[in-house]
Write an enzyme that holds these catalytic residues in place. Structure first.
Site, mmCIF file in Angstrom:
data_model
loop_
_atom_site.group_PDB
_atom_site.id
_atom_site.type_symbol
_atom_site.label_atom_id
_atom_site.label_comp_id
_atom_site.label_asym_id
_atom_site.label_seq_id
_atom_site.Cartn_x
_atom_site.Cartn_y
_atom_site.Cartn_z
ATOM 1 N N HIS A 52 0.830 -1.217 0.000
ATOM 2 C CA HIS A 52 0.000 0.000 0.000
ATOM 3 C C HIS A 52 0.862 1.265 0.000
ATOM 4 C CE1 HIS A 52 -3.766 -2.227 0.734
ATOM 5 N NE2 HIS A 52 -3.018 -2.998 1.517
ATOM 6 N N ASN A 124 -10.187 -3.140 1.942
ATOM 7 C CA ASN A 124 -9.873 -3.061 0.519
ATOM 8 C C ASN A 124 -11.140 -2.751 -0.269
ATOM 9 O OD1 ASN A 124 -7.036 -3.693 0.564
ATOM 10 N ND2 ASN A 124 -7.537 -5.847 0.872
ATOM 11 N N TYR A 334 0.351 -4.617 11.531
ATOM 12 C CA TYR A 334 0.204 -3.228 11.116
ATOM 13 C C TYR A 334 0.842 -2.264 12.113
ATOM 14 C CZ TYR A 334 -2.714 -3.820 6.964
ATOM 15 O OH TYR A 334 -3.160 -4.111 5.709
#
Length: 474
Positions: A52, A124, A334
């Site tokens: 990303h 997404n 993350y």
């Protein structure tokens, strides 16, 4: 045959399945190879995001227009509530200099600045993903990145992985369909993708899927249209978003959810926490919640987009996790990636900072510019009433899990029913575009890998397989 090991020579007995408490249970922290793989991947690139990397963002707000209080006590989801947010869109595989109009999944990440802390929903533009176990994630992403020898992207690597991991067929079919290249970020749906949980005031838990349906309508590009755009403008999505907001054409999405009670999961007929599958709307209908509107562009791209840091570990009371293995892996991965990429105190940057009260004993680390305000104590538990304390009333209700830990294979190997259902919904011209897109993506792929992929397509549908064969032989 060489035995697979980790970086220290320890033999890896199973490189396909994470260690979980039961076949449908959550993952275990003792799965050191999983943690090692995820932590290692987070440190493979500096300084841009591992995935990303190319993105755009804008500010807006979430408006709740329907009552779903029977499912959740989260203040952010109560009727009449308005919550500021920042939404970041992205491509997944390309680097920071990649073109916006490439065939790729699009990231759809939202940071809600709620009255109870930040809630990050990292999703997404697809309701599914290529894999269902984070154990495979670093390997999958390697196939989407560059060959370390040639520094070229490899169709062969992508198809070798996909054809050996047929759970990816559903997502591959979406990616290679007409929706594989959105015309802009404004003209695509968004999904939380994972299964999360909602908790109400009675202590009841519900499993939930989050959906965001574009009010601008779906618009997509063919390969040829995308090539013509990329030749002239590699920032086409970024430009479209900025210009739309500047002229007052604020993008909007309708916010909906699917909900299952804890005792209803068996009616799906498959594992509800499997990220490669969707919950059929005929079984679990969509429920209206509200809408999202984007109405303000950022002022400084680096400060507000590049340093925007999202992590699904950021939740608020009334919203929780699930045994979705991919979600559980991302809960760790993350936040760990953000600490590495931006720094230990990335949460203090204005774009990431909560707008609600924050009371923490985390006081050290590089670039900590926060004001320390914990009175007498700098630790917990402590004896001082004016210092922050834990609050057990916010504990979630018990979650029943199985009691045997093992590297469980997935509960089913039905890789074909949902891709077949998607394929059957396509119009003839959409099917033809799918065939041609798949054939294009197989350029340079070894014949043995193509044959393996075709054997999977045949199990979806003979029409599917024959259509790809014909497109390959043009």
């Amino acid at each position: 045959m060489k035995k697979l090991t980790n970086d220290f020579g320890n033999i890896v007995a199973d490189n396909q399945n994470s260690l979980s408490a039961g076949a449908k249970g959550p993952l275990l922290l003792q799965d050191y190879i999983l943690l090692e793989k995820l932590a290692r991947q987070n440190r493979e690139r500096i300084p841009e995001r591992t995935v990303h990397a190319k993105g755009s963002a804008a500010y807006g707000e979430l408006r709740i227009t329907h009552d779903i209080s029977r499912y959740t006590k989260a203040k952010v989801l109560q009727k009449g509530e308005t919550t500021p947010l920042i939404m970041r869109f992205s491509t997944v595989a390309g680097e920071a200099g990649a073109a916006d109009a490439e065939r790729d999944v699009r990231g759809f990440a939202i940071k809600f600045y709620t009255k109870e802390g930040n809630w990050d929903l990292v999703g997404n533009n697809t309701p599914t993903f290529f894999i269902r176990d984070p154990y495979k994630f670093p390997d999958f992403i390697h196939t989407q990145k560059r060959d370390p020898k040639t520094h070229l992207r490899s169709n062969n690597a992508a198809w070798d992985f996909w054809s050996l991991c047929p759970e990816s067929l559903h997502q591959v079919t979406i990616l290679m369909s007409d929706r594989g290249i959105p015309a802009s970020y404004r003209h695509m749906h968004g999904f939380g993708s994972h299964t999360y949980s909602l908790l109400n005031t009675k202590g009841e838990r519900f499993w939930v899927k989050f959906h965001f349906k574009t009010q601008q309508g779906i618009k997509n590009l063919s390969n040829k249209e995308a090539e013509n755009i990329i030749a002239k403008d590699r920032e086409s999505h970024q430009r479209d978003l900025i210009e739309a907001i500047d002229r007052g054409d604020f993008p909007k999405w309708t916010f909906q959810i699917q909900v299952l009670a804890e005792d209803e999961v068996d009616k799906l007929g498959f594992n509800p926490f499997d990220l490669t599958k969707v919950w059929p709307h005929s079984i679990v209908p969509l429920i209206d919640v509200g809408e999202i509107v984007l109405n303000k562009n950022v002022e400084n791209y680096f400060n507000e987009v590049e340093q925007a840091a999202f992590a699904p570990s950021n939740i608020v009371p009334g919203i929780g996790f699930s045994p979705d293995k991919m979600l559980q892996g991302r809960i760790f991965s993350y936040a760990d990636a953000q600490r590495y990429r931006i720094g230990t105190n990335y949460h203090l940057l204005p774009v990431n900072r909560a707008k609600s009260e924050v009371n923490t004993y985390n006081v050290a680390g590089a670039m900590n510019f926060d004001e320390y305000k914990n009175a007498k104590a700098y630790y917990e538990p402590n004896s001082y009433s004016e210092s922050p304390k834990e609050e057990k009333s916010f504990l979630e209700p018990d979650l029943a899990i199985e009691n045997k830990a093992q590297r469980y294979a997935p509960l089913d190997e039905d890789f074909y029913t949902q891709p077949r259902a998607l394929f059957d919904l396509m119009k003839p011209e959409q099917k033809q575009q799918l065939f041609e897109n798949l054939a294009t993506s197989m350029e340079g792929v070894e014949q043995q890998i193509i044959d393996r992929a075709l054997s999977h397509f045949e199990k979806i549908s003979s029409e599917y397989s024959n259509g790809v064969k014909k497109a390959l032989n043009k």
